[in-house]
Scaffold this motif. Structure first.
Motif, mmCIF file in Angstrom:
data_model
loop_
_atom_site.group_PDB
_atom_site.id
_atom_site.type_symbol
_atom_site.label_atom_id
_atom_site.label_comp_id
_atom_site.label_asym_id
_atom_site.label_seq_id
_atom_site.Cartn_x
_atom_site.Cartn_y
_atom_site.Cartn_z
ATOM 1 N N ILE A 285 0.825 -1.213 0.000
ATOM 2 C CA ILE A 285 0.000 0.000 0.000
ATOM 3 C C ILE A 285 0.856 1.259 0.000
ATOM 4 O O ILE A 285 0.492 2.274 -0.597
ATOM 5 C CB ILE A 285 -0.989 -0.006 1.191
ATOM 6 C CG1 ILE A 285 -2.050 1.073 0.987
ATOM 7 C CG2 ILE A 285 -0.276 0.181 2.529
ATOM 8 C CD1 ILE A 285 -3.209 0.980 1.958
ATOM 9 N N ARG A 286 2.010 1.197 0.638
ATOM 10 C CA ARG A 286 2.906 2.363 0.630
ATOM 11 C C ARG A 286 3.415 2.626 -0.784
ATOM 12 O O ARG A 286 3.521 3.769 -1.230
ATOM 13 C CB ARG A 286 4.053 2.147 1.601
ATOM 14 C CG ARG A 286 3.608 2.072 3.061
ATOM 15 C CD ARG A 286 4.745 1.648 3.989
ATOM 16 N NE ARG A 286 4.269 1.336 5.319
ATOM 17 C CZ ARG A 286 4.176 2.197 6.328
ATOM 18 N NH1 ARG A 286 4.547 3.446 6.129
ATOM 19 N NH2 ARG A 286 3.721 1.829 7.500
ATOM 20 N N ASP A 287 3.751 1.553 -1.504
ATOM 21 C CA ASP A 287 4.228 1.711 -2.875
ATOM 22 C C ASP A 287 3.105 2.126 -3.819
ATOM 23 O O ASP A 287 3.314 2.919 -4.747
ATOM 24 C CB ASP A 287 4.845 0.403 -3.372
ATOM 25 C CG ASP A 287 6.125 0.030 -2.626
ATOM 26 O OD1 ASP A 287 6.693 0.917 -1.951
ATOM 27 O OD2 ASP A 287 6.533 -1.142 -2.703
ATOM 28 N N TRP A 291 0.749 5.639 1.120
ATOM 29 C CA TRP A 291 0.052 5.786 2.402
ATOM 30 C C TRP A 291 1.008 5.574 3.566
ATOM 31 O O TRP A 291 1.921 4.748 3.502
ATOM 32 C CB TRP A 291 -1.079 4.765 2.510
ATOM 33 C CG TRP A 291 -1.729 4.747 3.874
ATOM 34 C CD1 TRP A 291 -2.742 5.540 4.301
ATOM 35 C CD2 TRP A 291 -1.382 3.899 4.981
ATOM 36 N NE1 TRP A 291 -3.063 5.238 5.613
ATOM 37 C CE2 TRP A 291 -2.232 4.242 6.045
ATOM 38 C CE3 TRP A 291 -0.424 2.895 5.162
ATOM 39 C CZ2 TRP A 291 -2.166 3.612 7.294
ATOM 40 C CZ3 TRP A 291 -0.346 2.261 6.398
ATOM 41 C CH2 TRP A 291 -1.221 2.624 7.445
ATOM 42 N N ALA A 292 0.786 6.318 4.635
ATOM 43 C CA ALA A 292 1.474 6.109 5.910
ATOM 44 C C ALA A 292 0.573 6.646 7.013
ATOM 45 O O ALA A 292 -0.150 7.637 6.800
ATOM 46 C CB ALA A 292 2.823 6.825 5.948
ATOM 47 N N PRO A 293 0.555 6.022 8.186
ATOM 48 C CA PRO A 293 -0.299 6.532 9.269
ATOM 49 C C PRO A 293 0.138 7.923 9.706
ATOM 50 O O PRO A 293 1.327 8.219 9.772
ATOM 51 C CB PRO A 293 -0.115 5.496 10.387
ATOM 52 C CG PRO A 293 1.153 4.772 10.063
ATOM 53 C CD PRO A 293 1.293 4.804 8.581
ATOM 54 N N GLN A 294 -0.843 8.763 10.016
ATOM 55 C CA GLN A 294 -0.574 10.153 10.390
ATOM 56 C C GLN A 294 -0.856 10.438 11.863
ATOM 57 O O GLN A 294 -0.408 11.454 12.394
ATOM 58 C CB GLN A 294 -1.441 11.092 9.531
ATOM 59 C CG GLN A 294 -1.204 10.958 8.040
ATOM 60 C CD GLN A 294 0.222 11.302 7.645
ATOM 61 O OE1 GLN A 294 0.740 12.362 7.999
ATOM 62 N NE2 GLN A 294 0.872 10.393 6.921
ATOM 63 N N THR A 295 -1.604 9.574 12.515
ATOM 64 C CA THR A 295 -2.032 9.810 13.897
ATOM 65 C C THR A 295 -1.138 9.061 14.867
ATOM 66 O O THR A 295 -0.903 7.864 14.698
ATOM 67 C CB THR A 295 -3.492 9.354 14.097
ATOM 68 O OG1 THR A 295 -4.303 9.882 13.045
ATOM 69 C CG2 THR A 295 -4.028 9.814 15.443
#
Length: 315
Positions: A285-287, A291-295
């Motif tokens: 999903i990152r590729d 996406w990366a978690p922000q919280t």
């Protein structure tokens, strides 16, 4: 600004559940002006039971979705142990009915299924899991989710596209106390309100788990769904890759409490986990959508505690 979703008719199951309450407004904010959002088993909308194959088929025929997001499930690992038949009936039976109707009526529909990282089970004991790791589920809940994944792969038509999401543990305001973080937080809120003694009784706190904020998981779903779908079957782990001990959640909660709270281990709850640590790689999903978690974990915990305090004050 996030890209809009390229779908005209979207069907969401489980809209009234914990994740659904966050996904609905997020979906609406990213839908195009001429798109329509439909629901299954939500008050005031299509009151269709997923266990009724005729009702499900009729709904799919009526709304002709080009995207289905299937959240509806019995989602508690602990509850599944005592209600295995109900868990399989809902998680597998309901999914089969939905898949069969989609294959028959909406052969070009994209089907997004909210599975779980729990499907990996015993595979966690062999190191970091990836989307290519063979699942080894260990609970009725996890086995039902894995079986639903396989049922979808088998039943959906050749032109349907299947997206399997396998999120790690996720929490936030509004999650019920069957889950560990709100269970701790509710006890803190009850202690602060004076309704129970200032003691939290716990089991083992050493197991390490990957925790996400529900809003980051929703963001992951929508980022993937906004991207072009090319493969017939795609799997996406959703995780931070940074597991923490369960005791860390409690430690943070205790620092946020206005009261001195004692922690006592309950021998009846002292069952060592069969999976001491979960390490989850989510490179796909990152590729795919960066996406990366922000919280932060601290913010998620604070949000859960604030919600529990608010609910306590309403009693």
């Amino acid at each position: 600004m996030q890209p809009s979703l390229p779908y005209r008719s979207i069907l969401l199951t489980g809209a009234g559940g914990f994740v659904g309450q966050y996904l609905v407004p997020a979906l609406r904010s990213r839908m195009s002006g001429d798109a329509t959002l439909h629901f299954i088993a939500r008050k005031g909308s299509a009151a269709v039971d997923l266990l009724d194959p005729v009702g499900v088929h009729d709904l799919i025929e009526r709304v002709r979705p080009d995207l289905i997001i299937h959240l509806a499930a019995q989602s508690s690992v602990g509850q599944s142990a005592g209600k295995a038949a109900d868990t399989w009936r809902v998680n597998v039976g309901g999914t089969i009915n939905l898949a069969q109707a989609v294959a028959t009526v909406s052969p070009a529909c994209v089907f997004a299924f909210a599975s779980s990282s729990e499907v990996y089970g015993a595979a966690f004991n062999h190191g970091t899991v990836t989307e290519n790791t063979v699942p080894l589920p260990m609970s009725p809940y996890a086995r039902s989710k894995r079986a639903a994944e396989e049922a979808l792969s088998d039943i959906l038509g050749e032109d349907n596209r299947l997206i399997l999401f396998r999120p790690a543990n996720h929490s936030g305001a509004g999650q019920d106390t069957r889950f560990v973080l709100p269970a701790f937080a509710q006890q803190i809120a009850d202690i602060e309100a004076g309704t129970i003694p200032p003691v939290i009784r716990v089991g083992s706190l050493t197991a390490e788990r990957d925790f996400l904020d529900v809003q980051d998981v929703v963001d992951a779903y929508l980022r993937v769904l906004a991207a072009p779908v090319t493969a017939r079957r795609q799997v996406f782990n959703i995780a931070s890759g940074k597991p923490v001990p369960i005791g860390c959640l409690l430690d943070i909660l205790l620092t946020l409490s206005s009261h001195r709270v004692a922690v006592e281990q309950d021998p009846a709850r002292m069952r060592e986990s069969e999976v001491p640590k979960t390490l989850i790689e989510s490179n796909a999903i990152r590729d795919r959508v960066a996406w990366a978690p922000q919280t932060t974990l601290e913010q998620t915990i604070a949000d859960v505690l604030t919600h529990c305090r608010t609910q306590q004050h309403k009693k």
